[in-house]
Design a protein around this motif. Sequence first.
Motif, PDB file in Angstrom:
ATOM      1  N   GLN A 569       1.017  -1.222   0.072  1.00  0.00           N
ATOM      2  CA  GLN A 569       0.063   0.059  -0.045  1.00  0.00           C
ATOM      3  C   GLN A 569       1.001   1.321  -0.090  1.00  0.00           C
ATOM      4  O   GLN A 569       2.194   1.282   0.424  1.00  0.00           O
ATOM      5  N   PRO A 570       0.294   2.250  -0.391  1.00  0.00           N
ATOM      6  CA  PRO A 570       1.153   3.729  -0.309  1.00  0.00           C
ATOM      7  C   PRO A 570       1.273   4.083   1.054  1.00  0.00           C
ATOM      8  O   PRO A 570       0.491   3.731   1.795  1.00  0.00           O
ATOM      9  N   ALA A 571       2.409   4.867   1.122  1.00  0.00           N
ATOM     10  CA  ALA A 571       2.667   5.333   2.658  1.00  0.00           C
ATOM     11  C   ALA A 571       2.404   6.813   2.251  1.00  0.00           C
ATOM     12  O   ALA A 571       3.140   7.560   1.581  1.00  0.00           O
ATOM     13  N   ARG A 572       1.738   7.408   3.486  1.00  0.00           N
ATOM     14  CA  ARG A 572       1.432   9.079   3.399  1.00  0.00           C
ATOM     15  C   ARG A 572       2.617   9.619   4.387  1.00  0.00           C
ATOM     16  O   ARG A 572       2.822   9.172   5.576  1.00  0.00           O
ATOM     17  N   LEU A 573       3.645  10.367   3.806  1.00  0.00           N
ATOM     18  CA  LEU A 573       4.817  10.985   4.382  1.00  0.00           C
ATOM     19  C   LEU A 573       4.663  12.294   4.985  1.00  0.00           C
ATOM     20  O   LEU A 573       5.254  12.628   6.004  1.00  0.00           O
ATOM     21  N   ARG A 574       3.684  12.957   4.385  1.00  0.00           N
ATOM     22  CA  ARG A 574       3.439  14.293   4.903  1.00  0.00           C
ATOM     23  C   ARG A 574       1.870  14.840   4.573  1.00  0.00           C
ATOM     24  O   ARG A 574       1.300  14.244   3.571  1.00  0.00           O
ATOM     25  N   ALA A 575       1.308  15.482   5.472  1.00  0.00           N
ATOM     26  CA  ALA A 575       0.048  15.774   5.412  1.00  0.00           C
ATOM     27  C   ALA A 575      -0.001  17.306   4.787  1.00  0.00           C
ATOM     28  O   ALA A 575       0.724  18.106   5.274  1.00  0.00           O
ATOM     29  N   GLY A 576      -1.068  17.435   3.990  1.00  0.00           N
ATOM     30  CA  GLY A 576      -1.322  18.648   3.536  1.00  0.00           C
ATOM     31  C   GLY A 576      -2.608  18.992   2.957  1.00  0.00           C
ATOM     32  O   GLY A 576      -3.233  17.812   2.520  1.00  0.00           O
ATOM     33  N   ASP A 577      -3.113  20.023   2.676  1.00  0.00           N
ATOM     34  CA  ASP A 577      -4.475  20.152   1.785  1.00  0.00           C
ATOM     35  C   ASP A 577      -4.311  20.895   0.473  1.00  0.00           C
ATOM     36  O   ASP A 577      -5.285  21.183  -0.223  1.00  0.00           O
ATOM     37  N   TYR A 578      -3.229  21.303   0.013  1.00  0.00           N
ATOM     38  CA  TYR A 578      -3.103  22.000  -1.129  1.00  0.00           C
ATOM     39  C   TYR A 578      -2.939  21.211  -2.471  1.00  0.00           C
ATOM     40  O   TYR A 578      -3.503  21.605  -3.358  1.00  0.00           O
ATOM     41  N   ALA A 579      -2.293  20.190  -2.233  1.00  0.00           N
ATOM     42  CA  ALA A 579      -2.137  19.455  -3.275  1.00  0.00           C
ATOM     43  C   ALA A 579      -1.816  17.829  -2.776  1.00  0.00           C
ATOM     44  O   ALA A 579      -1.288  17.883  -1.901  1.00  0.00           O
ATOM     45  N   THR A 580      -1.723  16.924  -3.982  1.00  0.00           N
ATOM     46  CA  THR A 580      -1.507  15.597  -3.591  1.00  0.00           C
ATOM     47  C   THR A 580      -0.341  15.411  -4.585  1.00  0.00           C
ATOM     48  O   THR A 580      -0.618  15.330  -5.630  1.00  0.00           O
ATOM     49  N   LEU A 581       1.106  14.811  -3.953  1.00  0.00           N
ATOM     50  CA  LEU A 581       2.135  14.488  -4.550  1.00  0.00           C
ATOM     51  C   LEU A 581       2.356  13.129  -4.447  1.00  0.00           C
ATOM     52  O   LEU A 581       2.473  12.600  -3.386  1.00  0.00           O
ATOM     53  N   ILE A 606       1.639  20.172   1.354  1.00  0.00           N
ATOM     54  CA  ILE A 606       1.198  19.062   0.275  1.00  0.00           C
ATOM     55  C   ILE A 606       1.150  17.694   0.968  1.00  0.00           C
ATOM     56  O   ILE A 606       2.093  17.391   1.736  1.00  0.00           O
ATOM     57  N   ASP A 607      -0.012  17.048   0.489  1.00  0.00           N
ATOM     58  CA  ASP A 607       0.124  15.503   1.039  1.00  0.00           C
ATOM     59  C   ASP A 607       0.991  14.730   0.265  1.00  0.00           C
ATOM     60  O   ASP A 607       0.700  14.686  -1.196  1.00  0.00           O
ATOM     61  N   LEU A 608       1.937  14.307   0.665  1.00  0.00           N
ATOM     62  CA  LEU A 608       2.790  13.574  -0.010  1.00  0.00           C
ATOM     63  C   LEU A 608       2.920  12.077   0.262  1.00  0.00           C
ATOM     64  O   LEU A 608       2.815  11.386   1.237  1.00  0.00           O
ATOM     65  N   PHE A 609       2.744  11.250  -0.854  1.00  0.00           N
ATOM     66  CA  PHE A 609       2.773   9.594  -0.831  1.00  0.00           C
ATOM     67  C   PHE A 609       3.696   9.003  -1.694  1.00  0.00           C
ATOM     68  O   PHE A 609       4.153   9.479  -2.636  1.00  0.00           O
ATOM     69  N   ASP A 610       4.427   8.007  -0.736  1.00  0.00           N
ATOM     70  CA  ASP A 610       5.292   7.072  -1.568  1.00  0.00           C
ATOM     71  C   ASP A 610       4.644   5.874  -1.793  1.00  0.00           C
ATOM     72  O   ASP A 610       4.185   5.191  -1.203  1.00  0.00           O
ATOM     73  N   LEU A 611       4.462   5.991  -3.325  1.00  0.00           N
ATOM     74  CA  LEU A 611       3.784   4.825  -3.732  1.00  0.00           C
ATOM     75  C   LEU A 611       4.023   3.515  -3.248  1.00  0.00           C
ATOM     76  O   LEU A 611       3.201   2.622  -2.879  1.00  0.00           O
ATOM     77  N   ARG A 612       5.343   2.998  -3.111  1.00  0.00           N
ATOM     78  CA  ARG A 612       5.927   1.812  -2.821  1.00  0.00           C
ATOM     79  C   ARG A 612       5.568   0.671  -3.684  1.00  0.00           C
ATOM     80  O   ARG A 612       6.376  -0.047  -4.185  1.00  0.00           O
ATOM     81  N   CYS A 613       4.224   0.367  -3.847  1.00  0.00           N
ATOM     82  CA  CYS A 613       3.918  -0.795  -4.768  1.00  0.00           C
ATOM     83  C   CYS A 613       3.378  -0.146  -6.074  1.00  0.00           C
ATOM     84  O   CYS A 613       2.513   0.605  -6.037  1.00  0.00           O
ATOM     85  N   LEU A 614       4.043  -0.824  -7.198  1.00  0.00           N
ATOM     86  CA  LEU A 614       3.971  -0.265  -8.627  1.00  0.00           C
ATOM     87  C   LEU A 614       2.816  -1.038  -8.937  1.00  0.00           C
ATOM     88  O   LEU A 614       2.165  -0.515 -10.085  1.00  0.00           O
ATOM     89  N   ALA A 615       2.796  -2.227  -8.696  1.00  0.00           N
ATOM     90  CA  ALA A 615       1.605  -3.162  -9.344  1.00  0.00           C
ATOM     91  C   ALA A 615       1.388  -4.224  -8.385  1.00  0.00           C
ATOM     92  O   ALA A 615       2.543  -4.799  -7.865  1.00  0.00           O
TER      93      ALA A 615
END
Length: 700
Positions: A569-581, A606-615
């Motif tokens: 699953q993706p990991a949320r690294l930073r919280a934010g409400d302006y954009a999703t990266l 910015i809400d920052l997500f590390d995708l981690r799983c690509l498929a």
Amino acid sequence: MAFPTTPAILQQRDLSVAELAARPAEALLRIYTWMQYSRLTDNRILDLFRQGLIKGTVTGGQGHEGLIVPLALLADKNIDVISFTHRHLGGHLIWSGQLCDHLNQYFANSASPTRAREGNVHYGDPANRALPMISHLGAMLSHVAGRTDSQRRSGIPAIGLGLFGEGASSTGDVHETLNLAALLDLPVLFIIENNRYAYSTPAAEQYPANIRLSQRAAAYGIESLNIDTLGDPAETTRQLAAAIAKVRATSRPMLIEAETVRLRGHAAYDTCDYITPGENAAIQAADPLPKFRARLAAEGHTARLAAIDAELAAYLEACIQHCLNVPRPAAPAPGKLEADLYAPPAAPFPWRPDIAAADGGGTGAAAPNPHSTIRNPHSLTMAQAINAALRKILAERPESLLLGQDIAAYGGAFKVTEHLYRDFGRARVMNVPLAESACTGYAIGLALGAHRPVEEFQFADFSTEAATQIALNAATYRFRSGAAVPLVLRLPCGGGLTFGSFHSQELESLFLSMPGLKALYPSTPQDAFNAILAAYEDDNPVLVFEHKALYRRGKHPVAWDPGYRDIWQPARLRAGDYATLVTYGEMTLHAAEACAYLETEYERAIDLFDLRCLAPLKLDAIHASLARTHRLIVLHEGRRTHGFGAELVSRLAEQNFFDFEAPPLRIASLDIPVPFAPELEQAFRPTTEKIIAQIVEWMG
């Protein structure tokens, strides 16, 4: 609806040289029965194709029965491994299944063994070690080698039977596999079926006329043999039996060149206009079956032969009528076909809740390894974290083994496997030759057996040499045959280290455009440790991308994580409400720096997500984020055009388009080969400064 009853003459599927000597008439009549059965079935399949009742195309083994029938009768169907090709219906019929099973496959009906997902001859019986073919015929041999080695490693005295034509003998995979089998002492009997034509290309245009293909064995230090399968079936049987016995006893490979004849064209659509009338007459005159029947009749078996022919013909027609009444496949429910792409989730393995190294013997005992280079298992580089995960796997999972170039005494190009060879030995940590395709096929064969291999590519770039094995074999096996392929492929990738075009590429978009592969891309030592364990226990082929620039970018805490499967699953690294990266890999670090700067200097969180799983992609959390932020930024190191970011933008925009307050921003590398000089490479790929600049421009 029950199948027609199989005649007693078709329930005798084995033959030995002793029986041939003691009861020659019965043995030869058995060989005749299966040759005639194969011929009749091949001919009727061609008729049914011409009537439009079989789709696609059909190929036939008419003329090849003198080889495949004795070979299949002599093999030990309980333990041996084989990969049939499109000339081997007779072998399929002997090895496993009832005729209706095979006909259903050709009709592609609702009772097809592959559920009508695979072409009429591209099937097998993996559960019984008859491996399905792909059209890249040379690429099948390494599977036989690996599956056979899995049998031998399990204490089973099996041999492998790898068949291919003189055309396929020119492919690199054949030579890579011959070398690998000779190097590893794999008991595989390689058989070239030389019928003098590769589709329409005659032998004179395939290899020099003054050599025999069997001579190639000498280059690999293995024994060879020439067999004429167009003459006496009894002699062919004796020669094959002796070869099988020798390979089984010595555990050494052998190469046979078998003279055969192709009575029909390459396939049903082949007009054969490249064959002259005189040449065709000679080909038809070489047909071994009529000569064999005439000999048996001359020996006083005319009545038996007539009875056999009549019984086979009646049974064949009964089976055809049965299969014609089987319904067509029902239209699948939406998503049903895609849901079957991957093997179902496996239960977690009973890992010990630690990351301590095992004892030096690799037995899995709990005592720490006094030779371990990991002095503090809670503060590791990413390279050390991967090493610790591999060590844990080798210590706790006896079915595991590692293979790759230079991974043994040297410890791999990036020292990720350092000391594993010393502590677990060659049987578990294997150097392999410079033959990525055959070695990956070999790993696939191991995975089809009782083993779970982990293969390291020296650089991800070199995996292109194994593209067929990865994308067409491993990735499709589950869908087309139902067999699981639990295989981990480790791919050191990425730029920033001044390695140039052939040691720096990001290949996720290349491989993940082909269905059936899973992929993880960790960005921290903890995630790398978790990713290796999660990938290892998955029953599908999993690519683990490892950015080389992260291998030694500082030490970080690593602990046993009961939630290691969250890596999917993706990991949320930073919280934010302006954009999703959304990003992954080394770009995660650059993204975090850019987000911190933008929040400080521009007051944009910015809400920052590390995708981690690509498929397979798991985007629910990111969709939820976009529902709040209404803005999307996708960042990746791969090239922009056809890059993985395009897929992410498309997936996310499809669901969130009408909520967007700005067009999605896609940040990636330039559409050029990876340049060498550090100044050029920095211009090529995203940096923190360029990421900030592009986001600021987009914000404005």
